[in-house]
Design a protein around this motif. Sequence first.
Motif, short mmCIF file in Angstrom:
data_model
loop_
_atom_site.label_atom_id
_atom_site.label_comp_id
_atom_site.label_asym_id
_atom_site.label_seq_id
_atom_site.Cartn_x
_atom_site.Cartn_y
_atom_site.Cartn_z
N ALA A 1 -1.54 89.01 -26.84
CA ALA A 1 -1.61 88.39 -28.16
C ALA A 1 -0.35 87.61 -28.48
O ALA A 1 -0.40 86.49 -29.01
N LEU A 2 0.81 88.17 -28.16
CA LEU A 2 2.07 87.48 -28.42
C LEU A 2 2.13 86.16 -27.66
O LEU A 2 2.53 85.12 -28.20
N ALA A 3 1.74 86.20 -26.39
CA ALA A 3 1.75 84.97 -25.59
C ALA A 3 0.76 83.94 -26.13
O ALA A 3 1.06 82.74 -26.17
N ARG A 4 -0.43 84.39 -26.55
CA ARG A 4 -1.45 83.47 -27.05
C ARG A 4 -1.04 82.84 -28.39
O ARG A 4 -1.33 81.68 -28.65
N VAL A 5 -0.40 83.62 -29.23
CA VAL A 5 0.06 83.07 -30.51
C VAL A 5 1.06 81.95 -30.26
O VAL A 5 1.01 80.89 -30.88
N GLU A 6 1.98 82.17 -29.33
CA GLU A 6 2.98 81.15 -29.03
C GLU A 6 2.35 79.91 -28.40
O GLU A 6 2.74 78.78 -28.69
N ALA A 7 1.35 80.12 -27.54
CA ALA A 7 0.75 78.99 -26.82
C ALA A 7 -0.25 78.23 -27.68
O ALA A 7 -0.31 77.00 -27.63
N LEU A 8 -1.05 78.94 -28.48
CA LEU A 8 -2.15 78.33 -29.21
C LEU A 8 -1.82 77.97 -30.66
O LEU A 8 -2.49 77.13 -31.25
N ARG A 9 -0.81 78.61 -31.22
CA ARG A 9 -0.44 78.39 -32.62
C ARG A 9 -1.66 78.47 -33.55
O ARG A 9 -1.96 77.54 -34.29
N PRO A 10 -2.37 79.58 -33.54
CA PRO A 10 -3.57 79.69 -34.38
C PRO A 10 -3.20 79.75 -35.86
O PRO A 10 -2.08 80.13 -36.23
N ASP A 11 -4.15 79.37 -36.69
CA ASP A 11 -3.95 79.47 -38.13
C ASP A 11 -4.18 80.89 -38.63
O ASP A 11 -3.58 81.32 -39.62
N LEU A 12 -5.06 81.60 -37.92
CA LEU A 12 -5.48 82.94 -38.35
C LEU A 12 -5.64 83.83 -37.13
O LEU A 12 -6.12 83.38 -36.08
N VAL A 13 -5.25 85.09 -37.27
CA VAL A 13 -5.45 86.08 -36.22
C VAL A 13 -6.27 87.24 -36.79
O VAL A 13 -5.93 87.77 -37.85
N VAL A 14 -7.36 87.57 -36.12
CA VAL A 14 -8.10 88.80 -36.43
C VAL A 14 -7.55 89.84 -35.48
O VAL A 14 -7.81 89.80 -34.27
N LEU A 15 -6.76 90.77 -36.01
CA LEU A 15 -5.89 91.61 -35.19
C LEU A 15 -6.26 93.08 -35.28
O LEU A 15 -6.22 93.69 -36.36
N ASP A 16 -6.61 93.65 -34.14
CA ASP A 16 -6.84 95.09 -34.06
C ASP A 16 -5.51 95.80 -34.23
O ASP A 16 -4.46 95.31 -33.80
N VAL A 17 -5.53 96.97 -34.84
CA VAL A 17 -4.30 97.72 -35.06
C VAL A 17 -4.03 98.69 -33.93
O VAL A 17 -2.93 98.74 -33.37
N GLN A 18 -5.02 99.46 -33.57
CA GLN A 18 -4.83 100.52 -32.58
C GLN A 18 -5.25 100.03 -31.21
O GLN A 18 -6.43 100.01 -30.87
N MET A 19 -4.25 99.66 -30.40
CA MET A 19 -4.50 99.18 -29.05
C MET A 19 -3.55 99.88 -28.09
O MET A 19 -2.43 100.24 -28.47
N PRO A 20 -3.95 100.08 -26.84
CA PRO A 20 -3.01 100.63 -25.86
C PRO A 20 -1.89 99.63 -25.61
O PRO A 20 -2.06 98.43 -25.76
N GLY A 21 -0.73 100.13 -25.22
CA GLY A 21 0.41 99.23 -25.05
C GLY A 21 1.02 98.95 -26.40
O GLY A 21 1.49 99.85 -27.09
N LEU A 22 1.02 97.70 -26.81
CA LEU A 22 1.57 97.32 -28.11
C LEU A 22 0.50 97.43 -29.19
O LEU A 22 -0.62 96.97 -29.01
N THR A 23 0.85 98.00 -30.32
CA THR A 23 -0.06 98.06 -31.45
C THR A 23 -0.05 96.73 -32.20
O THR A 23 0.82 95.88 -32.00
N GLY A 24 -1.02 96.59 -33.10
CA GLY A 24 -1.04 95.38 -33.92
C GLY A 24 0.21 95.25 -34.77
O GLY A 24 0.70 94.14 -35.00
N PHE A 25 0.76 96.37 -35.24
CA PHE A 25 1.98 96.31 -36.04
C PHE A 25 3.17 95.85 -35.21
O PHE A 25 4.03 95.11 -35.69
N GLU A 26 3.23 96.27 -33.95
CA GLU A 26 4.32 95.83 -33.09
C GLU A 26 4.22 94.34 -32.79
O GLU A 26 5.24 93.65 -32.66
N VAL A 27 3.01 93.84 -32.69
CA VAL A 27 2.81 92.40 -32.52
C VAL A 27 3.38 91.66 -33.72
O VAL A 27 4.12 90.68 -33.59
N LEU A 28 3.05 92.14 -34.91
CA LEU A 28 3.53 91.50 -36.13
C LEU A 28 5.06 91.57 -36.22
O LEU A 28 5.71 90.60 -36.59
N GLU A 29 5.63 92.72 -35.88
CA GLU A 29 7.08 92.86 -35.91
C GLU A 29 7.76 91.90 -34.94
O GLU A 29 8.80 91.31 -35.26
N ALA A 30 7.20 91.76 -33.75
CA ALA A 30 7.81 90.89 -32.74
C ALA A 30 7.78 89.43 -33.19
O ALA A 30 8.75 88.68 -32.99
#
Length: 258
Positions: free
Chosen positions: A41-70
């Motif tokens: 998700a982090l890589a796609r946000v940087e590459a695609l520059r979306p206007d909106l993200v529908v973001l799951d919170v509980q994921m293996p690896g990085l959580t949705g909150f960690e994505v937001l923090e990064a």
Amino acid sequence: MTPFNVLVVDDEAPARTKVKRLLADDSRFVLAGEAVDGTEALARVEALRPDLVVLDVQMPGLTGFEVLEALGPEGCPAVIFSTAYDAFALQAFEAHAVDYLLKPYDAGRFTRALDKAHALLVGGRTEAEAGRLQALLDGLSRASPSRPLERLVVKVGEAWVPLRLDSVWRLSSEDKYVRLYTDQGEHLVRQSLRALEERLDPARFVRVHRGDIVSLEAVARLEPWTHGDGILVLKNGTTVVLSRTWREVFLQRWGMEG
């Protein structure tokens, strides 16, 4: 009006398929891409520059909150959270999120979330919106104080990687960023030192200056300086000023560490 681009992030394929199907029925939005975990998700946000993200919170690896923090609230697109979180988190969502989808949800609930996101995007995102996202993270952190922060997501080259805080020996404030010092190098994260301090394990980290926090394990010795201040010599040979303002707290914590 040109439709807004949407990135769908969820580790479960059926969930991504459902969101894509519902998006296809709304001409105000168009699918820009999808990601199966937080790192992608982090890589796609940087590459695609979306206007909106529908973001799951509980994921293996990085959580949705960690994505937001990064990404940092100022650099993050508008977000609709998708979650099966419990009551304490829902209170924070209700107070600060643009909207959230409590799984399982139906087409009508998804449309209402898109309505809110569309109104926000048409009106233009403001500093207040970035503040709402930061307040959400802060609220969730305060809701679970018994779980100190164990890692942060940092940029290494072109990749995003999780950094365990037990490898960090110093954190220093730099404007709106914090510089993390580790044996493997230095990293910048888009957070304030004060916000990070509230989430660190007090048995491992202590503030020693207005702009510095150190790992207690990293301190080799304390040397006197001037006007009640001291010099902390760390095990790697570097030094940090111990301000008299934080001297007593440091000595108490250091003493407990032996």
